[in-house]
Design an enzyme around this catalytic site. Structure first.
Site, PDB file in Angstrom:
ATOM      1  N   GLN A   1      48.492  54.584  39.274  1.00  0.00           N
ATOM      2  CA  GLN A   1      48.286  53.369  38.474  1.00  0.00           C
ATOM      3  C   GLN A   1      49.084  53.427  37.171  1.00  0.00           C
ATOM      4  OE1 GLN A   1      43.970  52.808  38.068  1.00  0.00           O
ATOM      5  NE2 GLN A   1      44.028  51.387  39.807  1.00  0.00           N
TER       6      GLN A   1
ATOM      7  N   ASP B   1      40.652  60.481  30.668  1.00  0.00           N
ATOM      8  CA  ASP B   1      39.272  60.151  31.031  1.00  0.00           C
ATOM      9  C   ASP B   1      38.636  59.325  29.909  1.00  0.00           C
ATOM     10  OD1 ASP B   1      36.495  60.227  31.683  1.00  0.00           O
ATOM     11  OD2 ASP B   1      36.831  62.065  32.841  1.00  0.00           O
ATOM     12  N   ALA B   2      38.025  58.210  30.282  1.00  0.00           N
ATOM     13  CA  ALA B   2      37.393  57.321  29.297  1.00  0.00           C
ATOM     14  C   ALA B   2      36.269  58.028  28.538  1.00  0.00           C
ATOM     15  CB  ALA B   2      36.844  56.086  29.998  1.00  0.00           C
TER      16      ALA B   2
ATOM     17  N   GLU C   1      35.392  46.395  33.908  1.00  0.00           N
ATOM     18  CA  GLU C   1      34.994  46.854  35.254  1.00  0.00           C
ATOM     19  C   GLU C   1      35.439  48.284  35.548  1.00  0.00           C
ATOM     20  OE1 GLU C   1      35.148  43.468  38.092  1.00  0.00           O
ATOM     21  OE2 GLU C   1      35.534  44.992  39.589  1.00  0.00           O
TER      22      GLU C   1
ATOM     23  N   HIS D   1      31.940  53.331  37.295  1.00  0.00           N
ATOM     24  CA  HIS D   1      32.337  54.558  37.990  1.00  0.00           C
ATOM     25  C   HIS D   1      31.770  55.808  37.306  1.00  0.00           C
ATOM     26  CE1 HIS D   1      35.060  52.745  40.847  1.00  0.00           C
ATOM     27  NE2 HIS D   1      35.692  52.101  39.898  1.00  0.00           N
TER      28      HIS D   1
HETATM   29  C1  LIG Z   1      38.061  48.183  39.180  1.00  0.00           C
HETATM   30  S1  LIG Z   1      39.380  48.996  38.379  1.00  0.00           S
HETATM   31  C2  LIG Z   1      39.619  47.945  36.972  1.00  0.00           C
HETATM   32  C3  LIG Z   1      40.990  48.097  36.380  1.00  0.00           C
HETATM   33  C4  LIG Z   1      41.321  47.200  35.192  1.00  0.00           C
HETATM   34  N1  LIG Z   1      40.343  47.316  34.141  1.00  0.00           N
HETATM   35  C5  LIG Z   1      41.451  45.786  35.633  1.00  0.00           C
HETATM   36  O1  LIG Z   1      40.514  45.025  35.398  1.00  0.00           O
HETATM   37  O2  LIG Z   1      42.486  45.424  36.197  1.00  0.00           O
HETATM   38  C6  LIG Z   1      38.588  50.438  37.653  1.00  0.00           C
HETATM   39  C7  LIG Z   1      39.474  51.285  36.792  1.00  0.00           C
HETATM   40  O3  LIG Z   1      38.682  52.185  36.043  1.00  0.00           O
HETATM   41  C8  LIG Z   1      39.328  53.439  36.019  1.00  0.00           C
HETATM   42  N2  LIG Z   1      38.336  54.474  35.705  1.00  0.00           N
HETATM   43  C9  LIG Z   1      37.167  54.735  36.335  1.00  0.00           C
HETATM   44  N3  LIG Z   1      36.537  55.759  35.747  1.00  0.00           N
HETATM   45  C10 LIG Z   1      37.318  56.152  34.711  1.00  0.00           C
HETATM   46  C11 LIG Z   1      37.220  57.166  33.718  1.00  0.00           C
HETATM   47  N4  LIG Z   1      36.186  58.010  33.665  1.00  0.00           N
HETATM   48  N5  LIG Z   1      38.239  57.294  32.834  1.00  0.00           N
HETATM   49  C12 LIG Z   1      39.319  56.462  32.871  1.00  0.00           C
HETATM   50  N6  LIG Z   1      39.444  55.482  33.782  1.00  0.00           N
HETATM   51  C13 LIG Z   1      38.475  55.335  34.692  1.00  0.00           C
HETATM   52  C14 LIG Z   1      39.961  53.572  37.378  1.00  0.00           C
HETATM   53  O4  LIG Z   1      40.955  54.569  37.366  1.00  0.00           O
HETATM   54  C15 LIG Z   1      40.501  52.135  37.536  1.00  0.00           C
HETATM   55  O5  LIG Z   1      41.742  52.031  36.882  1.00  0.00           O
END
Ligand SMILES: C[S@@+](CC[C@H](N)C(=O)[O-])C[C@H]1O[C@@H](n2cnc3c(N)ncnc32)[C@H](O)[C@@H]1O
Length: 292
Positions: free
Chosen positions: A119, A142-143, A160, A164
């Site tokens: 991504q 990591d968020a 969104e 996760h």
């Molecule tokens: C459903 S997608 C949404 C992507 C973007 N926000 C959009 O609306 O187009 C979920 C995103 O959250 C990211 N994600 C999930 N958990 C994460 C974490 N702990 N740290 C960073 N990114 C995370 C995934 O890698 C993915 O890019």
């Protein structure tokens, strides 16, 4: 309702697992390609470059998934109150669509983080094509623990992505840490809106486990924000504008893809059944970092 019914707290939320999930999603999208003659079914399972649920004014509104997802992005952008000179952090940035839209509409500089290497590559490519790579940057992080300094952002967005992360307080605390006093956090999240009927539970479980996510309880957010030094501005249940129609649109794309590929299963599953699950909710939340 037990944890197993809603997936609450049971999924693998490790950086590696979620990164792999989205790398795999990208590969599937690439395999499917984009049907340029049909804009209702354009790449990314109909989402376009905004990888999140859509927003429709009414169930009858004639608007495709990609446009409806873009509309939700715009609603989020309005709430961030960002402008030229602002610096915004996008937690879970996907392939960069929302960050690039945010920059184009407000002039803000954006840092996006995701767990998927693929991504990041795709988002950087998109920023280059848009001529925005001087102001919109992407990296794997990591968020829950970003590499940014305290109070170094004017706003934080998590569109969104928080669903996760098993312990949502870790993301909220990290957002609060990097926000300047008075800065806003805007996020969307899936939540347990009402009862899930016994016959709906298998579909919900399959969705949550397959997508490595859990449902939140909207009632938990006040305490969660307070503990991080944040206050509420707004929390909206946008389910009636979003969830059923998004699942129906995704099911339509899936069915067409399955037919084209001779019946092979697509990702994510099982959208058609989920369209009937009223207990699956979607919320839009705006909070503010309290002044020091
Ligand atoms: C459903 S997608 C949404 C992507 C973007 N926000 C959009 O609306 O187009 C979920 C995103 O959250 C990211 N994600 C999930 N958990 C994460 C974490 N702990 N740290 C960073 N990114 C995370 C995934 O890698 C993915 O890019």
């Amino acid at each position: 309702m037990t944890d197993t019914d809603t997936g609450t707290g049971r999924h693998d939320d490790s950086a590696e697992a979620v990164g792999r999930l989205y790398d795999a999603f990208g590969e599937q999208c690439a395999e499917r390609g984009t049907d340029a003659d049909d804009d209702t079914d354009a790449g990314n399972f109909g989402f376009g470059d905004q990888l999140h649920f859509g927003y429709w004014e009414s169930p009858q509104e004639e608007l495709g998934l990609a446009e409806a997802s873009l509309r939700l992005t715009d609603m989020v952008i309005e709430r961030l109150a960002a402008g030229p000179g602002s610096r915004v952090l996008d937690l879970g940035c996907g392939i960069g669509g929302p960050a690039l839209r945010l920059h184009a509409r407000t002039g803000a500089a954006v840092e996006g983080v995701t767990l998927s290497r693929d991504q990041v590559d795709e988002a950087r490519r998109a920023a280059g094509i848009a001529g925005a790579d001087h102001a919109v940057r992407f990296r794997v992080a990591d968020a829950r623990r970003t590499p940014f300094e305290d109070a170094s952002f004017d706003a934080v967005v998590a569109l969104e992505s928080i669903m996760h992360v098993r312990d949502r307080s870790e993301v909220v605390a990290e957002a609060a840490r990097v926000l300047r006093p008075g800065g806003r956090l805007v996020l969307t999240d899936f939540f347990e809106r009402g009862p899930i009927l016994p016959e709906q539970r298998p579909a919900l479980r399959m969705l949550l486990e397959g997508s490595m996510m859990s449902l939140s309880r909207a009632g938990d957010y006040p305490d969660l924000l307070r503990a991080a030094g944040m206050t509420f501005e707004e929390i909206r249940d946008i389910s009636r504008h979003s969830t059923r129609r998004t699942f129906l649109e995704m099911a339509r794309v899936q069915q067409r893809a399955a037919a084209e590929s001779g019946g092979a299963a697509d990702w994510p599953d099982p959208c058609a059944e989920m369209a009937a699950v009223d207990g699956f909710g979607y919320l839009l939340l705006t909070a503010r970092r309290v002044d020091a």
